[in-house]
Design an enzyme around this catalytic site. Sequence first.
Site, short mmCIF file in Angstrom:
data_model
loop_
_atom_site.label_atom_id
_atom_site.label_comp_id
_atom_site.label_asym_id
_atom_site.label_seq_id
_atom_site.Cartn_x
_atom_site.Cartn_y
_atom_site.Cartn_z
N GLY A 15 -68.77 -53.01 -35.71
CA GLY A 15 -69.09 -51.61 -35.38
C GLY A 15 -69.86 -51.53 -34.07
NE ARG A 76 -65.04 -53.01 -38.64
CZ ARG A 76 -66.38 -53.04 -38.64
NH1 ARG A 76 -67.02 -54.17 -38.79
NH2 ARG A 76 -67.07 -51.92 -38.52
CG ASP A 107 -75.08 -60.62 -41.22
OD1 ASP A 107 -75.84 -61.02 -40.32
OD2 ASP A 107 -75.46 -60.22 -42.34
CB THR A 129 -75.44 -53.53 -36.35
OG1 THR A 129 -75.37 -52.61 -37.43
CG2 THR A 129 -76.50 -54.55 -36.67
CG ASP A 131 -75.46 -50.28 -40.50
OD1 ASP A 131 -75.60 -49.05 -40.42
OD2 ASP A 131 -74.37 -50.83 -40.72
CG ASP A 133 -76.80 -54.55 -41.56
OD1 ASP A 133 -76.76 -54.73 -40.33
OD2 ASP A 133 -75.80 -54.37 -42.27
NE ARG A 175 -69.06 -48.42 -44.38
CZ ARG A 175 -68.09 -48.91 -43.63
NH1 ARG A 175 -67.13 -49.60 -44.17
NH2 ARG A 175 -68.07 -48.71 -42.34
P1 ATP Z 1 -70.98 -54.60 -38.54
O1 ATP Z 1 -72.44 -54.51 -38.52
O2 ATP Z 1 -70.27 -53.49 -37.90
O3 ATP Z 1 -70.41 -54.89 -39.91
P2 ATP Z 1 -70.08 -57.25 -38.04
O4 ATP Z 1 -70.10 -58.17 -36.87
O5 ATP Z 1 -70.75 -57.76 -39.29
O6 ATP Z 1 -70.66 -55.87 -37.59
P3 ATP Z 1 -67.48 -57.57 -39.29
O7 ATP Z 1 -66.31 -56.66 -39.33
O8 ATP Z 1 -68.04 -58.06 -40.57
O9 ATP Z 1 -68.57 -56.83 -38.38
O10 ATP Z 1 -67.09 -58.87 -38.42
C1 ATP Z 1 -66.56 -58.75 -37.12
C2 ATP Z 1 -65.46 -59.78 -36.96
O11 ATP Z 1 -66.01 -61.09 -37.09
C3 ATP Z 1 -64.37 -59.71 -38.02
O12 ATP Z 1 -63.40 -58.74 -37.75
C4 ATP Z 1 -63.80 -61.11 -37.96
O13 ATP Z 1 -62.88 -61.23 -36.89
C5 ATP Z 1 -65.04 -61.97 -37.63
N1 ATP Z 1 -65.54 -62.57 -38.89
C6 ATP Z 1 -66.17 -61.95 -39.91
N2 ATP Z 1 -66.45 -62.80 -40.91
C7 ATP Z 1 -65.97 -64.01 -40.53
C8 ATP Z 1 -65.92 -65.31 -41.13
N3 ATP Z 1 -66.43 -65.54 -42.33
N4 ATP Z 1 -65.36 -66.31 -40.43
C9 ATP Z 1 -64.83 -66.10 -39.20
N5 ATP Z 1 -64.84 -64.90 -38.58
C10 ATP Z 1 -65.39 -63.86 -39.22
#
Ligand code: ATP
Length: 327
Positions: A15, A76, A107, A129, A131, A133, A175
Amino acid sequence: MSNSIRRIGVFTSGGDAPGMNAAIRAVVRTSMNMGIECIGIRRGYSGLISGDFVKLDFSIVSGLLRRGGTMLYSARSETFKTPEGQQKALATCKLLGIDGLVGIGGDGTFRGLLALSKLGISVAGIPGTIDNDINCSTHTVGFDTACNTAQDAIDKLRDTTESHERCSVVEVMGRHAGHLALSVGVACGATTVLVPERPIDFERDVVEPIRRSRLSGRTHFMVIVAEGVGSAYDVAARIREETALDTRVTVLGHIQRGGAPTARDRIAATYMGYEAVRLLAEGKSNRVVCMQGDTYVDYDIDEALNMKKDLDIQTYTVMQALTGVDY
Ligand code: ATP
């Protein structure tokens, strides 16, 4: 300073959050001033897989500090989670000669960086982010701006809520985390705040705070609901049913992700961008740059992902003290 890193890639993922652009700018300016080339990877991990890149320099990041969103776009990618996807990303790094990567996100983004570091790429993460979080960091880039955006909207909403002696139910983003809802609740003097981390007793947490507020003379009420709690419309319907108040719902939605970053987010993004490049230039890898209070520190990504972060207990205590509610 050792300079075994010659070319780094930077990307934003997950995000979007205000201040991501400021972090990109800091990465570019710091690396270029160290004699390291900087490549922007567009659309997060999906761009890394497809080789969607742009060469970055001082002129491209000029004026970026104050701009919301992310000039590198965010996305993503499910494909990246697979070994095949990660091999394709590695191939892009090899083709472009990228020996260090800075990922700005949450994360999930850090889990992706961890996977790449196991394949031999030096990586550093920056928490971005709204959030707030990210467990290892007391502040994430974008959180302060989102708080200010929500506060501004709720202040305006309060004017009309007060004029018509209504109860407003405001849904803010979050969320899985209530950090934004709770901080905004304190900043806006909410009647009560509902967060996903705590089980809700409707009578105790919603009806009673409204009654206490009414008994103290107030004729309008502001209920803040984190989106992870459930439908704000259901909360409003129940308030209407149990208190007979004229109750309206406002969902703040994606405006919370936009806008020029606040000074706090610009400064955090700039420090973190600098730190991420410094770590890579010093030959370090697999690190997340974060804040502990007012200090910038860095952790091993595994360690960072295993840390726990509860709702800020001080904010909770203050909220209880001011509303007289024992959540
Ligand atoms: P947000 O705070 O918006 O959730 P985020 O970085 O946690 O941010 P995610 O959609 O969970 O957002 O992860 C971003 C991208 O990171 C995913 O679309 C995926 O490509 C990669 N990713 C997430 N989890 C894994 C994993 N366990 N192993 C490898 N790549 C991952």
